[in-house]
Write an enzyme that holds these catalytic residues in place. Structure first.
Site, PDB file in Angstrom:
ATOM      1  N   ILE A 125       0.965  -1.221   0.066  1.00 30.01           N
ATOM      2  CA  ILE A 125       0.004  -0.063   0.003  1.00 30.01           C
ATOM      3  C   ILE A 125       0.968   1.312  -0.115  1.00 30.01           C
ATOM      4  O   ILE A 125       1.875   1.232   0.812  1.00 30.01           O
ATOM      5  CB  ILE A 125      -0.973   0.075   1.307  1.00 30.01           C
ATOM      6  N   SER A 126       0.641   2.159  -0.871  1.00 29.15           N
ATOM      7  CA  SER A 126       1.506   3.361  -1.054  1.00 29.15           C
ATOM      8  C   SER A 126       1.590   4.123   0.186  1.00 29.15           C
ATOM      9  O   SER A 126       0.670   4.081   0.990  1.00 29.15           O
ATOM     10  CB  SER A 126       1.150   4.164  -2.217  1.00 29.15           C
TER      11      SER A 126
END
Length: 229
Positions: free
Chosen positions: A67-68
């Site tokens: 997840i960024s």
């Protein structure tokens, strides 16, 4: 000293993160700020990482994907410029967090008509995202598809906005074709190890203008018009 999940006030942590992202200029608009305050990032990370949900860092979500970091989500969301009522295509669903942020912008009350189509090549991650989106109330505004995102999703094209959360060796032709005139795409392009975030704009006549934004590092876009696995 470790702390239990029960002792964490996620709303307070979310507000603290948003204030930090605003201070550094990553969040600039009310729409993006509101979405970040509304979407619970802790619901889009693996359970054992919930304590770290509001650190400004990428987190692993399994299958070699991440997840960024929140600041990168903010940067890409601001560059995309999605508006209420837009039809958006996201390539690279991951845990579903970016899709939820976009859904909160294009269809904040569930009645504005905006919709996010998001495509993920890893079935297990697509299922993880679906469960996260169902639990947080976004599944009626987000359609999760399993497939090769490098080729887009022609069934629902064209899209007002396209966002790609994986690194491509070049801008995929299919995604260009599926961008509405006028429309916009945000995509990291470069090598497998370092990229530049590009803003690709298509005008009313279909002419393309590409603007370079910032250096970045994303997982590779695997597919027919991306990298070969």
């Amino acid at each position: 000293m470790s702390c239990s999940l029960e002792s964490i006030n996620f709303e307070v942590e979310r507000k603290r993160l948003v204030d930090q992202l605003k201070l550094y200029g990553y969040i600039r608009t009310r729409e993006v700020e509101r979405a970040f305050l509304k979407v619970p990032r802790e619901e889009f990370v693996p359970p054992d990482l919930r304590k770290k949900a509001y650190l400004d860092t990428p987190l692993p979500i399994g299958h070699g994907q991440t997840i960024s970091a929140p600041h990168m989500v903010a940067i890409m969301t601001e560059l995309l410029g999605a508006r209420i009522g837009d039809k958006v295509l996201e390539v690279g669903t991951g845990s579903g967090y970016q899709a939820a942020i976009l859904a909160e912008i294009v269809n904040p009350d569930g009645k504005a008509g905006g919709i996010v189509y998001t495509i993920e090549r890893i079935p297990q991650l697509a299922e993880f995202a679906k469960k996260n989106l169902e639990r947080t109330g976004y599944i009626n505004r987000v359609v999760v598809i399993v497939g090769d995102g490098s080729k887009g999703y022609p069934k629902e094209a064209p899209y007002d906005k396209i966002i790609v959360t994986a690194a491509a060796p070049r801008v995929p032709k299919s995604l260009l074709e599926q961008t509405r005139s006028p429309g916009r795409m945000v995509i990291p392009v470069g090598t497998r190890y370092e990229q530049t975030l590009l803003v690709v704009e298509k005008d009313l006549e279909g002419k393309i203008r590409i603007t370079e934004s910032i250096p970045c590092v994303f997982v590779p876009l695997i597919g027919e018009e991306g990298w070969k696995d």
